[in-house]
Each structure stands twice: as C-alpha cells, then as structure tokens.
Design a protein around this motif. Structure first.
Motif, mmCIF file in Angstrom:
data_model
loop_
_atom_site.group_PDB
_atom_site.id
_atom_site.type_symbol
_atom_site.label_atom_id
_atom_site.label_comp_id
_atom_site.label_asym_id
_atom_site.label_seq_id
_atom_site.Cartn_x
_atom_site.Cartn_y
_atom_site.Cartn_z
ATOM 1 N N ILE A 48 0.850 -1.193 0.000
ATOM 2 C CA ILE A 48 0.000 0.000 0.000
ATOM 3 C C ILE A 48 0.884 1.241 0.000
ATOM 4 O O ILE A 48 1.667 1.462 0.925
ATOM 5 C CB ILE A 48 -0.935 0.015 1.229
ATOM 6 N N GLN A 49 0.748 2.069 -1.031
ATOM 7 C CA GLN A 49 1.624 3.226 -1.179
ATOM 8 C C GLN A 49 0.971 4.535 -0.757
ATOM 9 O O GLN A 49 1.662 5.534 -0.541
ATOM 10 C CB GLN A 49 2.100 3.334 -2.634
ATOM 11 N N SER A 50 -0.349 4.556 -0.641
ATOM 12 C CA SER A 50 -1.039 5.762 -0.182
ATOM 13 C C SER A 50 -2.366 5.370 0.439
ATOM 14 O O SER A 50 -2.882 4.273 0.184
ATOM 15 C CB SER A 50 -1.265 6.748 -1.338
ATOM 16 N N VAL A 51 -2.898 6.259 1.261
ATOM 17 C CA VAL A 51 -4.188 6.013 1.911
ATOM 18 C C VAL A 51 -5.047 7.264 1.766
ATOM 19 O O VAL A 51 -4.537 8.395 1.742
ATOM 20 C CB VAL A 51 -4.023 5.678 3.408
ATOM 21 N N PRO A 52 -6.364 7.095 1.675
ATOM 22 C CA PRO A 52 -7.239 8.269 1.631
ATOM 23 C C PRO A 52 -7.263 8.968 2.980
ATOM 24 O O PRO A 52 -7.242 8.323 4.024
ATOM 25 C CB PRO A 52 -8.603 7.672 1.278
ATOM 26 N N ASN A 53 -7.287 10.281 2.948
ATOM 27 C CA ASN A 53 -7.387 11.077 4.173
ATOM 28 C C ASN A 53 -8.627 11.952 4.050
ATOM 29 O O ASN A 53 -8.676 12.873 3.234
ATOM 30 C CB ASN A 53 -6.138 11.940 4.363
ATOM 31 N N GLU A 54 -9.629 11.648 4.840
ATOM 32 C CA GLU A 54 -10.890 12.371 4.783
ATOM 33 C C GLU A 54 -10.951 13.391 5.912
ATOM 34 O O GLU A 54 -10.854 13.035 7.086
ATOM 35 C CB GLU A 54 -12.067 11.401 4.883
ATOM 36 N N ARG A 55 -11.110 14.645 5.532
ATOM 37 C CA ARG A 55 -11.266 15.709 6.520
ATOM 38 C C ARG A 55 -12.753 15.917 6.733
ATOM 39 O O ARG A 55 -13.501 16.150 5.800
ATOM 40 C CB ARG A 55 -10.593 16.979 6.041
ATOM 41 N N LEU A 56 -13.179 15.818 7.995
ATOM 42 C CA LEU A 56 -14.591 15.873 8.322
ATOM 43 C C LEU A 56 -15.059 17.297 8.538
ATOM 44 O O LEU A 56 -14.336 18.140 9.092
ATOM 45 C CB LEU A 56 -14.868 15.041 9.590
ATOM 46 N N ALA A 57 -16.279 17.576 8.117
ATOM 47 C CA ALA A 57 -16.885 18.884 8.365
ATOM 48 C C ALA A 57 -17.226 18.996 9.841
ATOM 49 O O ALA A 57 -17.473 17.993 10.523
ATOM 50 C CB ALA A 57 -18.138 19.040 7.511
ATOM 51 N N ALA A 58 -17.232 20.225 10.355
ATOM 52 C CA ALA A 58 -17.589 20.443 11.750
ATOM 53 C C ALA A 58 -19.020 19.965 11.985
ATOM 54 O O ALA A 58 -19.942 20.364 11.269
ATOM 55 C CB ALA A 58 -17.464 21.915 12.100
ATOM 56 N N PRO A 59 -19.246 19.089 12.968
ATOM 57 C CA PRO A 59 -20.586 18.546 13.171
ATOM 58 C C PRO A 59 -21.517 19.547 13.855
ATOM 59 O O PRO A 59 -21.084 20.392 14.640
ATOM 60 C CB PRO A 59 -20.336 17.340 14.077
ATOM 61 N N SER A 60 -22.775 19.447 13.522
ATOM 62 C CA SER A 60 -23.801 20.219 14.233
ATOM 63 C C SER A 60 -24.126 19.481 15.536
ATOM 64 O O SER A 60 -23.770 18.308 15.697
ATOM 65 C CB SER A 60 -25.055 20.354 13.368
ATOM 66 N N PRO A 61 -24.806 20.121 16.481
ATOM 67 C CA PRO A 61 -25.156 19.447 17.740
ATOM 68 C C PRO A 61 -26.005 18.208 17.482
ATOM 69 O O PRO A 61 -26.762 18.138 16.504
ATOM 70 C CB PRO A 61 -25.943 20.511 18.499
ATOM 71 N N GLY A 62 -25.854 17.206 18.337
ATOM 72 C CA GLY A 62 -26.652 15.997 18.221
ATOM 73 C C GLY A 62 -28.132 16.296 18.414
ATOM 74 O O GLY A 62 -28.514 17.168 19.207
ATOM 75 N N ALA A 63 -28.979 15.581 17.681
ATOM 76 C CA ALA A 63 -30.421 15.839 17.709
ATOM 77 C C ALA A 63 -31.092 15.113 18.873
ATOM 78 O O ALA A 63 -30.650 14.052 19.310
ATOM 79 C CB ALA A 63 -31.049 15.402 16.391
ATOM 80 N N ILE A 64 -32.169 15.704 19.345
ATOM 81 C CA ILE A 64 -33.021 15.102 20.381
ATOM 82 C C ILE A 64 -34.456 15.212 19.900
ATOM 83 O O ILE A 64 -34.929 16.304 19.567
ATOM 84 C CB ILE A 64 -32.856 15.823 21.736
ATOM 85 N N SER A 65 -35.149 14.068 19.842
ATOM 86 C CA SER A 65 -36.527 14.101 19.366
ATOM 87 C C SER A 65 -37.286 12.889 19.897
ATOM 88 O O SER A 65 -36.688 11.966 20.451
ATOM 89 C CB SER A 65 -36.564 14.118 17.827
#
Length: 282
Positions: A48-65
C-alpha cells in the motif's frame, strides 16, 4: 514474513533473527512518542503506497426528538491521498561478531540493531510532529488550521502548568473533549520537573491530572516547542503499511547489512484538535 524483506535467503538462523527482531521492537517501543497519542490504522501491508485522508466537516449538535427525526449527518468536507513514506535506517552486522556468537555459544550482540531502531523511531516522530517539507507532508506542529497559543515564560514557577491548562481551555472551548495529551521538547519538559508553588508535588504531576492522555517528552522537537492534543481517531491517526521490521540487504566484505524499516503516513482529519505552543502564539 514476506520475502521482499530478503530474509528467507539470508545466512542468519531463526534464533539470530529472533534476537534482532526482539531488540528492534523493544528499543523502538522505548523511543516512540507519536504512537502514544495516535490511533494506529493498519498494518495495511507493504504494497500500500497511499491512503485516503478524509477531513470531516464540523458537526452540528446531536439531535433530540421523540421519533428520531431527520438529522444533519457528519460528512466529509475534503478528501485527498496521503503517501505512506518509507522510514528506515541501515546497520552492519560484523562477521566476527556473528562468528563469536556461534562458536562461543554467546548471545548475539545486537547493539547495532538497537541503534538503528532508535534512529528509525526518532525519524518516525520527526515525521509525525514536524512533517517532511520535501515530501509535502504536514506534521502535527505544522498542520494548516491548527490552533496556537503563545508560549509563556516557563522559567517562572507554575507558569508551565498554567500554560498547559490554558491550552486545554482553548481546545475545550472549541468543543473538543478529553482526553488531552501534551508532547513537549526536552527543555520544556524539564520545567515540569520542579515543585509546584507551595505544594510538595511536581508540576508534572499536576499536568498529568489535567491531561489524562499523558505528558510526554519528545527529543525531535526543537527548543521551546510543544503541542497539546485532543485525542481521538476522528481527529488524527497513523496509517501503517509495513510495521517496523528488519530486512536483509546484502553481504559485503564478509559483513552483513540490514535495514530497520517501516512505511507510515500521518492522517490529520481535524487540525482544530491541535493546539501548538509557539513563541508569540503564531
């Protein structure tokens, strides 16, 4: 172990390889710092010569319902390929050292292997914390988007602990939760080895209570360099292709040449979880 390491045809016995391998692993564990604060992704294999690097978006607050209504998912904000670089150091196994061990029934002297393992471990940490400009790879202390905090005068009693707590406050104020860890240059780490103000406890002890992920000394960092991290694989990890191993290179002038090597890549998914302690806060 795969033959690309050239071990199958090497003129070393199984016991001699075991002696070399155990020495390399033991010494590397003593010296490696980055792996104490990073999740390991792998081993993935030497091919394996390279790996994907995923940058995550800032999450919104967790939902309550009541019924589990639709929620905004955490999504990938960017993706790139990060190369797995080869980190290595060669060493020579002298033919006379080998023959002395065999003829006298003595343990094999693996001092050269130990030295190569220590150098390789430092090179790994240098890549993790400082990156590699030639390869275009960022480290934890050089990543774009990292947070920074001005380094105070740690020569004053109590200032080291206070500075670390302020770095934790920067991260926690931005929504990053414990555990936190600090990695410091030797001169900064030494400042923690003194009694904290009017107590009978070292500043280091107080610091470890605030940073439950650990407080570590790292020799590859230059003077007055340090970083506080919010730990978690969602923030950063270390991708490992070929984990630390010893390969046989060649025999020359009766001596045997070997290589301690690995392939790794630092993946920074959320640089906001990094707070670098810098002169002037830049």
């Amino acid at each position: 172990m795969s033959d690309y390491l050239m071990r199958d045809g090497a003129p070393l016995t199984e016991a001699e390889w075991e002696s070399i391998d155990s020495t390399v692993v033991a010494v590397a564990k003593q010296h490696l710092v980055g792996r104490r604060v990073l999740h390991i992704f792998g081993p993935l294999g030497a091919g394996i010569q390279s790996v994907p690097n995923e940058r995550l978006a800032a999450p919104s607050p967790g939902a309550i319902s009541f019924e589990g209504s639709e929620d905004a998912a955490i999504e990938v904000a960017g993706r790139d390929q990060t190369p797995l670089l080869v980190v290595h150091k060669d060493f020579c196994l002298n033919w006379r050292t080998l023959e002395t061990s065999r003829q006298m029934g003595l343990p094999l002297d693996t001092g050269a292997a130990a030295a190569a393992a220590a150098v390789t471990a430092r090179a790994e940490d240098r890549l993790i914390f400082l990156g590699d400009q030639e390869a275009g790879v960022e480290g934890l202390l050089t990543a774009k988007g990292r947070r920074t905090l001005a380094l105070s005068d740690w020569s004053e009693c109590g200032s080291a602990f206070d500075n670390l707590v302020n770095a934790v406050a920067v991260l926690s104020g931005a929504g990053y939760t414990p555990p936190y860890a600090a990695v410091l240059s030797p001169d900064l780490f030494a400042c923690l080895l003194r009694v904290y103000k009017d107590s009978d406890t070292l500043e280091l002890t107080h610091a470890k209570e605030a940073l439950t992920g650990g407080v570590y000394e790292c020799p590859v960092l230059g003077q007055k360099q340090g970083v506080v991290l919010a730990l978690g694989r969602q923030h950063f990890d270390l991708a490992v292709g070929q984990d630390l191993a010893t390969a046989y290179l060649e025999s020359r002038n009766l001596n045997h040449y070997l290589r301690v090597m690995e392939t790794i890549a630092l993946r920074i998914k959320d640089p906001g979880a990094i707070c670098a302690l810098t002169k002037g806060g830049k």
